[in-house]
Write a protein that holds these residues in place. Sequence first.
Motif, short mmCIF file in Angstrom:
data_model
loop_
_atom_site.label_atom_id
_atom_site.label_comp_id
_atom_site.label_asym_id
_atom_site.label_seq_id
_atom_site.Cartn_x
_atom_site.Cartn_y
_atom_site.Cartn_z
N GLN A 277 -9.58 -4.11 3.49
CA GLN A 277 -8.35 -4.38 4.22
C GLN A 277 -7.18 -4.51 3.25
OE1 GLN A 277 -8.39 -7.33 7.21
NE2 GLN A 277 -10.32 -6.67 8.10
N MET A 278 -6.04 -4.06 3.72
CA MET A 278 -4.86 -4.10 2.86
C MET A 278 -3.62 -4.20 3.72
SD MET A 278 -4.83 -0.08 1.73
CE MET A 278 -6.61 -0.05 1.53
N GLU A 279 -2.53 -4.54 3.09
CA GLU A 279 -1.27 -4.63 3.80
C GLU A 279 -0.75 -3.22 4.12
OE1 GLU A 279 3.29 -6.19 2.91
OE2 GLU A 279 1.61 -6.95 1.72
N SER A 280 -0.23 -3.03 5.32
CA SER A 280 0.31 -1.73 5.71
C SER A 280 1.61 -1.93 6.48
CB SER A 280 -0.69 -0.96 6.56
OG SER A 280 -0.89 -1.60 7.81
N ARG A 281 2.38 -0.86 6.56
CA ARG A 281 3.60 -0.88 7.35
C ARG A 281 3.66 0.41 8.17
NH1 ARG A 281 7.89 1.97 4.37
NH2 ARG A 281 7.05 2.66 2.36
N THR A 282 4.28 0.32 9.34
CA THR A 282 4.41 1.46 10.24
C THR A 282 5.88 1.84 10.38
OG1 THR A 282 2.44 0.81 11.50
CG2 THR A 282 3.99 2.30 12.58
N ILE A 283 6.16 3.11 10.24
CA ILE A 283 7.51 3.62 10.39
C ILE A 283 7.51 4.59 11.57
CG2 ILE A 283 9.46 4.77 9.27
CD1 ILE A 283 8.05 4.23 6.58
N LYS A 284 8.35 4.34 12.56
CA LYS A 284 8.45 5.21 13.73
C LYS A 284 9.70 6.07 13.64
CE LYS A 284 5.95 2.08 16.83
NZ LYS A 284 5.97 1.36 18.13
#
Length: 344
Positions: A277-284
């Motif tokens: 598991q790791m930190e993630s970010r979502t860009i729309k």
Amino acid sequence: MNKLKVGIAGYGIVGKRRHQYIDQHPSLQVSAVCDQTFPQGHTLPGLQCFRSYKELLQCDLDVLFVCLTNNIAAEVTMAGLNKGLHVFCEKPPGMDVEDIRNVIAVEQQHPELKLKYGFNHRYHDSVRETLRIIKSGELGEIINLRGVYGKSRVIPFSGGWRSKRELAGGGILLDQGIHMVDLMRLFCGEFREVKSFISNDFWKHDVEDNAYAIMKDERGRVAMLNSTATQWQHKFNLEISLTQGYIELHGILSGSKSYGEEKIVVGRRDEDSDNGQMESRTIKFLQDNSWRDEINEFADAIVAGKPIVSGTSKDALETMVLVYKIYYNDPVWRERYNINNPEI
């Protein structure tokens, strides 16, 4: 400055969409169109209308957009160049690799003209941001790629020519999967080794409804692809693993709006994590400006005398070679349709 006069050969869904964005550019103006489905004497406000591209090419034009079936795309592109016109041609560049090689031979006779191919997925904001991240090196180097691009049929609502080998040359891979192939080339470079399985077992057309490929590039990186016409919920998904994280492209904004929202998920590898598991970010991304931006680049190259940046004839050739490597490396498919080695 007088606007460049544009003719559109093929005035179906794609031709009409191109028209919309051509006229938005300050240096371009559509003045003539042709389509074989026009009734005799067909008229459109402010446009000359013809039923054949040969009639269209008799007009006073500066630029030609080719939005025709694959079997004549190369023929019309070469005719436009030989008439002294800048040419924009939709993908694929023809029926096979020989078609695009023939176009390039004509292009080289007219170095003053611009030729561009319509690989508009390169101009989607999700793809541009992904390419920026990869080039920045912030997530390290690419390890592998996995892509699925699929819809629920070979024949779209716009017509059935795509299921006819004599008009299309190929099926779902050549029609839609070519975009995924092109993006994998964009991110990795050239793939030299290909293993594949091609099938038309479900729809039973004379073209493929599924293509499965594993490809290795010059640096040993592997890409896996499924181009499919048996994806009952339309899907665009490309996963890229890098040495320091990952990028996932989900969905693509399109006219049908059937591929879901366009977004990327970006994650960074955590060396202290034992469970992955790791930190993630979502860009729309909420707007599709790809059609506009692609035409703008083409027009600006003509007006300013700049080179074509993306969608060059070399891009078209290398992408077609890779598509036909996928066809060729299934021995059953190769024998059934007498497919030649695209590298010869």
